[in-house]
Each structure stands twice: as structure tokens, then as C-alpha cells.
Design a protein around this motif. Structure first.
Motif, PDB file in Angstrom:
ATOM      1  N   LYS B  75     -53.601  19.478  59.641  1.00 57.57           N
ATOM      2  CA  LYS B  75     -53.575  18.413  58.635  1.00 57.57           C
ATOM      3  C   LYS B  75     -53.616  18.971  57.221  1.00 57.57           C
ATOM      4  CE  LYS B  75     -54.820  14.599  61.345  1.00 57.57           C
ATOM      5  NZ  LYS B  75     -54.892  13.242  61.445  1.00 57.57           N
ATOM      6  N   LEU B 101     -45.196  14.568  63.250  1.00 56.09           N
ATOM      7  CA  LEU B 101     -45.651  13.816  62.077  1.00 56.09           C
ATOM      8  C   LEU B 101     -47.157  13.616  62.044  1.00 56.09           C
ATOM      9  CD1 LEU B 101     -43.041  10.942  61.802  1.00 56.09           C
ATOM     10  CD2 LEU B 101     -43.401  12.774  60.193  1.00 56.09           C
ATOM     11  N   GLU B 102     -47.827  13.943  63.157  1.00 53.20           N
ATOM     12  CA  GLU B 102     -49.255  13.652  63.235  1.00 53.20           C
ATOM     13  C   GLU B 102     -50.049  14.291  62.099  1.00 53.20           C
ATOM     14  OE1 GLU B 102     -51.010  11.694  65.137  1.00 53.20           O
ATOM     15  OE2 GLU B 102     -49.280  10.979  66.247  1.00 53.20           O
ATOM     16  N   ALA B 103     -49.615  15.474  61.690  1.00 52.19           N
ATOM     17  CA  ALA B 103     -50.355  16.171  60.632  1.00 52.19           C
ATOM     18  C   ALA B 103     -49.929  15.689  59.253  1.00 52.19           C
ATOM     19  CB  ALA B 103     -50.132  17.673  60.752  1.00 52.19           C
ATOM     20  N   SER B 104     -48.925  14.822  59.214  1.00 57.98           N
ATOM     21  CA  SER B 104     -48.324  14.446  57.936  1.00 57.98           C
ATOM     22  C   SER B 104     -49.066  13.280  57.295  1.00 57.98           C
ATOM     23  CB  SER B 104     -46.864  14.078  58.184  1.00 57.98           C
ATOM     24  OG  SER B 104     -46.298  13.555  57.036  1.00 57.98           O
ATOM     25  N   ARG B 105     -48.997  13.207  55.982  1.00 57.59           N
ATOM     26  CA  ARG B 105     -49.687  12.107  55.295  1.00 57.59           C
ATOM     27  C   ARG B 105     -48.865  10.816  55.370  1.00 57.59           C
ATOM     28  NH1 ARG B 105     -52.146  15.642  51.511  1.00 57.59           N
ATOM     29  NH2 ARG B 105     -54.160  16.140  52.431  1.00 57.59           N
ATOM     30  N   ARG B 107     -46.439   8.813  57.437  1.00 56.48           N
ATOM     31  CA  ARG B 107     -45.828   8.718  58.761  1.00 56.48           C
ATOM     32  C   ARG B 107     -44.860   7.555  58.844  1.00 56.48           C
ATOM     33  NH1 ARG B 107     -51.031   9.149  62.625  1.00 56.48           N
ATOM     34  NH2 ARG B 107     -52.076  10.553  61.209  1.00 56.48           N
ATOM     35  N   SER B 149     -43.794  17.693  59.445  1.00 58.73           N
ATOM     36  CA  SER B 149     -44.944  17.346  58.601  1.00 58.73           C
ATOM     37  C   SER B 149     -44.853  18.003  57.229  1.00 58.73           C
ATOM     38  CB  SER B 149     -46.233  17.755  59.304  1.00 58.73           C
ATOM     39  OG  SER B 149     -46.245  19.152  59.501  1.00 58.73           O
TER      40      SER B 149
END
Lengths: 301, 231
Positions: B75, B101-105, B107, B149
Motif C-alpha cells: 500500500k 488495484l488493491e494497493a492503489s488509492r 480503485r 497500482s
């Protein structure tokens, strides 16, 4: 002819109950590989939650609204079992991942504790949950064949739960995270997924669905502290026969056991029918050890 | 950007890495080289956090991340393409990308075009299962997943290992283009000396879990290769 049809309906009805009690296990055992012997007790917790909701309605809510209590009871059962599952996961299960024998013993112990807890609170004798009036009676489809509303309701409930689970697991972000963690924990973590949170949520959801099953089971008869023990074997049988890890497998597993079981019992008698079902399952698992639905993919190296 | 200081790490009782220090500056491509079994993958895993460092510290973006879990590091903007690709075999290609995308701000906007455009073959395979793809396709998917991400630091563990030459070339081009954009630093584990020479800014050579040679890439010549890399 009528008798055959009625047997078929009975078979489907039994299947729907089997499926409902197995769906929660399809998540905790099927996806997470936790042998949760306390699954039956989560069913029991759901049943008693329904009982408490009913008591609450009879003492606090005008009698006119009593009929609606069951809808609320489904949600309450889910919520209570969800919370129990969540607490169990963060306090015990998370230390036992990858240790099937230990988790088997530990969850069995938890099951006994929960049974005793229910016995202390509600007493050892069975209690009856009064079904709402709109579930009494049945639908007469043809001469001499009446399908009870309760059974139809359970079939519908299973369909709804199954659909909700499908949408959650295969169509939602949380479900995608869940599947990713169950398949490759380490890589999921490297992508920014908190595997701890996914684990506890997944286990709690599986437990919550067991709670819904418990709620439905109150329609079939009185409930007691050891209610879960009657269902735990069937639940595991459905998941193992269906194939671990796939939701659709549990559906086929439940249908297979429910329908063949009902017909075997009709042709022979209750105990021989049960034995025949077991023999068929054992023979089938010799032939296909991974169950009805297996995951196929080009092997990864 | 990333600075690893006196790291010691290993599996269980056995220690693989001894007193490793290295640094990656913003926008740089830093190559990590060495023969098989010297601890290159262990080092990338320690930076990602799947292996816990026994001592030493890892500083990323002026923040000590030594004790953070892998998902927290992701993250913070560290993208990872592991050795062996680690594609989610039962999930579709599209789902694999979305997991990036989970680590992305942000989404909501889906997988950014900048991640997919580099691998034009991927969109035609969105509905296929990750496990049904060939090795080279999986490698491209793993790469795109890491880029989804928009990481500030990319850890690439042998991204061209065991892949047909044309895709190796594609992946090398992608690494070059990321370097040209200049907003992502890369720590690259790589065996191809030629490619390292053409893309890296700095190199480290590992031997028996320790860094035995390092320097800017123009000091990377045949004598270094002969001494540390030739089998």
C-alpha cells in the motif's frame, strides 16, 4: 406416479436442507480448509437466536406483527452466528491454519463448550419455535399431493442464500480478495490485501450462513443444545462429495445425497436407506476421490 | 527511495543474507546479479516483507518499513513481480488485474490504461483463467498486475526467466519505457548481462549472501563478470 412425484419433492426438500447446512461449511472447510467440528453448533446458535427473537416478539411487539418475526430472525441468526464465528477465528482458528488435526480437536472442544453454554442458558430440554402463521398449510398441486409451505420456504431460502453467496464470492471485490487469499496467501498479501482481515471475515461469513441454516431448521421441529451434532456429519458429507472448493459442487452433492437418500428410504426403510447412501458415497469417492466437481486448469509450475 | 541497511535474513534457523546494504534512488534502475542460490530472491522477498529480517533495517520513502506486513508495504507503493509469477490460477485474467488495484488509492477508475497498454495481448484474454495462460503470458499478466497500482518502486525478480525470446524482448522494452518515464524506481534481478548493461544505472553482485561488488553501470566490465558471474 403421484407417489414418485411426492418422493421427488421430498428428495429436493431434504437436499435443500442439506445444502443449507453445508453452505457455511463449503466456505470454512471448502475454501479455507479448516475442519470446523463446531459448525453444527453455529447451526444451533442460529436456531436459538430464532427462538430468542420469537420470545422477544411475543413479549414486546403487538401480536399482529408476530408473523413478521421470522424474517427478522433470519437476519438475527446470521448476525449472532457471524459474531461467534468472528470471535472464534481471532481467538483460536487463526493459530491453527495448516494444522488440520489440531483444529479438528480444538473446534470439537469449542463445540462441546457451546453446547454446554446453550444448556446453561436455555436448559437441557428441547424448546419449540412457533412458525409464523403464513408458513402453516401447504400448496395443493394435484389430488393428494400437498407441498407444505415450510418446505417450499426452505427451498426458496436456499436459493436466495445461494444466489447471495454466488454474487458475493464471484462478483464482489471482497469475494475476489477472498478467493485470491485462499489460492495464494503470500501473493495476495504482496498485492496489498490484509490476509488476516480476509481470513476472519471469511470464517465469520461461513459461520453466519450456518446461523441461517439453524433458523430454517426451527421450522422442522423442536430444537435443543445438541441440535448441531445431528447435522455435522451430513454437512461434511455434502461438501466432500461435492468437491472441496467449489460452490456448485455442494449443490450437486446435496441434491445427490438428498434425492437418492429419499428414494432409497422409500424402496427399503429408513435405516437401510441411510446405509445404502453411505455405501454409494464411499464407492463414489473411491472412484473420484476429489468429489463431483473438481477444479481443472493447466498445471502451474 | 529504498535503502536497505545491514540486513540479515533467512529461512528458520539458516541465515541466507549477511549484512546486506543497498540503495535504490528515485527513477533509477538497479540490478541485482549473482549466480544461482546466492540469495537474490531471498533479498527481494525480505524487501517485500514475506521473509522477516532478523536484523538491520529497510527504509522506504524515509519510513522504516522493517516491521511492516507485506500488504502494508504494497500500500505504500511497492509493486512486486515474483519469481515464478504467482498468478492466481483459478481467477480470470481480468480478476488478476483488478487484484493489482488493491494497493492503489483510486480503485474506482479500474485498471489504469498505462498498465495494460504495455501488454496489448492481455485484453483479448480477460475472461480466461490465469492458470490457463502460457508462461510468457502469465509473466506479462504479473507485470501488468504489479503496474496497476502505479507503484513508486518495482521489485522484479527475474522477469525474463524461462520465456520465449520475443516476449523477453517485449518485457525488456517495457522496463526501458518505465525507466524513460522516470517516476518509478526499479530493483531488477536479472541474469542477462547484455540487458543489464543497456538498462541499469547501478549494479550489485551477490555471492554467498553478501554483496561482493557494486558500482555504477559503466564500471561493470568483463573483469567483474569473469570474477563473479561466470560459472
Amino acid at each position: 406416479m403421484e407417489v414418485q412425484l411426492l418422493q421427488l419433492f421430498n428428495g429436493i426438500s431434504v437436499s435443500s436442507i442439506l445444502l443449507l447446512i453445508a453452505l457455511g461449511l463449503a466456505i470454512t472447510f471448502g475454501l479455507m480448509n479448516v475442519i470446523n467440528m463446531a459448525h453444527g453448533e453455529f447451526i444451533m446458535i442460529g436456531a436459538y437466536s430464532t427462538y430468542v427473537t420469537q420470545l422477544f416478539f411475543t413479549s414486546n411487539i403487538p401480536a399482529d406483527y408476530f408473523g413478521y418475526y421470522f424474517v427478522l430472525a433470519i437476519l438475527v441468526s446470521f448476525a449472532v452466528a457471524f459474531i461467534f464465528g468472528f470471535v472464534l477465528e481471532i481467538s483460536l482458528i487463526r493459530f491453527l491454519y495448516g494444522r488440520p488435526l489440531d483444529s479438528l480437536l480444538a473446534t470439537w472442544g469449542v463445540g462441546l463448550v457451546l453446547q454446554q453454554l446453550a444448556r446453561s442458558i436455555f436448559g437441557a430440554p428441547n424448546v419449540a419455535v412457533q412458525a409464523p402463521a403464513w408458513l402453516n398449510g401447504g400448496l395443493e398441486v394435484m389430488d393428494g399431493i400437498i407441498l407444505p409451505y415450510k418446505r417450499l420456504f426452505i427451498i426458496a431460502l436456499v436459493a436466495v442464500v445461494l444466489l447471495a453467496m454466488y454474487l458475493f464470492i464471484y462478483r464482489s471485490n471482497a469475494g475476489r480478495r477472498m478467493r485470491a487469499v485462499m489460492q495464494n496467501r503470500e501473493m495476495a498479501a504482496c498485492l496489498g490485501i490484509s490476509t488476516r482481515r480476509v481470513d476472519s471475515m471469511t470464517f465469520a461469513i461461513g459461520s453466519g450462513i450456518a446461523g441461517i441454516a439453524g433458523c430454517a431448521i426451527t421450522l422442522l421441529g423442536s430444537i435443543g443444545p445438541s441440535l448441531g451434532t445431528y447435522y455435522i456429519v451430513d454437512a461434511f458429507m455434502v461438501v466432500v462429495l461435492g468437491g472441496v472448493g467449489k460452490l456448485i459442487g455442494s449443490v450437486f452433492g446435496a441434491l445427490g445425497i438428498g434425492v437418492t437418500g429419499t428414494f432409497f428410504e422409500y424402496w427399503t426403510n429408513a435405516s437401510i436407506g441411510k446405509v445404502l447412501v453411505f455405501i454409494v458415497i464411499i464407492a463414489f469417492l473411491q472412484w473420484k476421490p476429489k468429489g463431483l466437481v473438481t477444479m481443472r486448469t493447466r498445471s502451474l509450475d | 527511495m529504498l535503502s536497505v541497511k545491514h540486513i540479515e535474513a533467512g529461512y528458520g534457523e539458516s541465515i541466507i543474507l549477511r549484512d546486506i546494504s543497498l540503495e535504490v534512488k528515485p527513477g533509477q534502475v538497479v540490478c541485482l546479479m549473482g549466480r544461482n542460490g546466492v540469495g537474490k530472491t531471498t533479498l527481494t522477498k525480505t524487501i517485500m516483507g514475506t521473509i522477516k529480517a532478523k536484523s538491520g533495517s529497510i527504509i522506504y520513502d524515509e519510513q522504516n518499513i522493517t516491521k511492516l506486513a507485506p500488504y502494508e508495504r504494497a500500500k505504500l507503493g511497492i509493486g512486486y513481480v515474483p519469481q515464478g509469477r504467482e498468478i492466481f490460477a483459478q481467477l480470470s485474467v481480468q480478476e488478476n488485474l483488478l487484484l493489482g488495484l488493491e494497493a492503489s488509492r483510486d480503485r474506482k477508475n479500474g485498471v489504469p490504461a498505462s498498465a495494460i497498454d504495455k501488454f496489448p495481448v492481455l485484453p483479448s484474454m480477460y475472461q480466461r483463467k490465469g492458470g490457463d495462460l502460457s508462461g510468457g503470458q502469465q509473466q506479462q499478466l504479473a507485470f501488468a498486475r504489479a503496474l496497476a497500482s502505479k507503484p513508486k518502486l518495482l521489485l522484479l525478480d527475474e522477469p525474463t526467466e524461462g520465456i520465449q525470446p520475443s516476449i523477453v524482448y517485449d518485457i525488456q522494452e517495457v522496463i526501458r519505457s518505465i525507466k524513460q518515464q522516470g517516476d518509478t524506481a526499479i530493483l531488477l534481478v536479472e541474469q542477462s548481462i547484455e540487458f543489464v548493461k543497456s538498462v541499469a544505472d547501478y549494479y550489485y553482485i551477490l555471492e554467498k549472501g553478501a554483496i561482493v561488488a557494486e558500482g555504477s553501470i559503466d564500471t561493470f566490465d568483463d573483469s567483474v563478470v569473469r570474477q563473479h558471474l561466470v560459472v
